[in-house]
Scaffold this active site. Structure first.
Site, PDB file in Angstrom:
ATOM      1  N   HIS A  27       0.891  -1.162   0.000  1.00  0.00           N
ATOM      2  CA  HIS A  27       0.000   0.000   0.000  1.00  0.00           C
ATOM      3  C   HIS A  27       0.923   1.205   0.000  1.00  0.00           C
ATOM      4  CE1 HIS A  27      -3.017   2.975   1.056  1.00  0.00           C
ATOM      5  NE2 HIS A  27      -2.221   3.370   2.036  1.00  0.00           N
ATOM      6  N   CYS A  83      -4.336   2.106  -4.791  1.00  0.00           N
ATOM      7  CA  CYS A  83      -3.526   3.119  -4.120  1.00  0.00           C
ATOM      8  C   CYS A  83      -2.206   3.359  -4.851  1.00  0.00           C
ATOM      9  CB  CYS A  83      -3.257   2.722  -2.671  1.00  0.00           C
ATOM     10  SG  CYS A  83      -2.409   1.123  -2.518  1.00  0.00           S
TER      11      CYS A  83
END
EC number: 3.4.-.-
Length: 168
Positions: free
Chosen positions: A38, A108
Site C-alpha cells: 500500500h 492506491c
C-alpha cells in the site's frame, strides 16, 4: 527573479501482509514476493492516498497502518499546496472516485504513481506497480482473482479530500 520554493515529495510504503507475503508467497504462488504494498504520497505536511472511499489524507503515518515500512524520496516539487489540492479535487471527481477502485487495476499504487509523476515527473518503483501482474501471472493468483476483485481497501484514519465535510 526569486527561485521557486521546493517542497519535498515522499512515497510511504506499507506492507499490508506484515511480512506474511515474504514467507508464504513461495509456497502459495511459486514465486517470491517481498510484500503486499500500500502506498501514499506525502507532500505539504500531509499524507494522501486512494482507496475504496476515494482520495483521503491524514498526518504522515496517521492511518491505523501506523508508520510506513519504507520511505522513498521521490524528489521535490514546485507545485504549491493550493494548486495540489485543486489537482486532487479534480482527480477525486474523475479518475479516482471511490467506485473506480479496483484492487488489481486501479488502486492506491496507481494513485501514488499518478501523483508522483504530476509533482516530480518521476514514477514510483516498479516493484510496487508490477505486483498485481506478478500475482495474476500465477495459477493461484488467477484462481483467487474473482474473490480478490471484490475486495475494497480503505485504510482507516484518513479524511476525505475534495468533498466538503467529508461527504461523498
Amino acid at each position: 527573479m526569486e527561485p521557486p520554493n521546493l517542497y519535498p515529495v515522499k512515497l510511504y510504503v506499507y506492507d499490508l501482509s506484515k511480512g506474511l507475503a515474504r514467507r508464504l508467497s513461495p509456497i502459495m504462488l511459486g514465486k517470491q514476493l517481498e510484500g503486499i504494498w500500500h502506498t501514499s504520497i506525502v507532500v505539504h505536511k500531509d499524507e494522501f492516498f486512494f482507496g475504496s472511499g476515494g482520495i483521503s489524507s491524514c498526518s504522515p503515518g496517521g492511518t491505523l497502518l501506523g508508520p510506513p515500512d519504507t520511505v522513498v524520496d521521490v524528489g521535490n516539487t514546485e507545485v504549491t499546496e493550493e494548486i495540489f489540492l485543486e489537482y486532487l479535487s479534480s482527480l477525486g471527481e474523475s479518475l479516482f472516485r471511490g467506485e473506480a477502485y479496483n484492487l488489481f487495476e486501479h488502486n492506491c499504487n496507481t494513485f501514488s504513481n499518478e501523483v508522483a509523476q504530476f509533482l516530480t515527473g518521476r514514477k514510483i518503483p516498479s516493484y510496487i506497480t508490477d505486483l498485481p501482474s506478478e500475482v495474476l501471472s500465477t495459477p493461484f493468483g488467477q484462481a483467487l482473482r474473482p474473490f480478490l476483485d471484490s475486495i475494497q481497501i480503505q485504510p482507516p484514519g484518513g479524511n476525505s479530500v475534495g468533498r466538503p465535510n467529508g461527504q461523498s
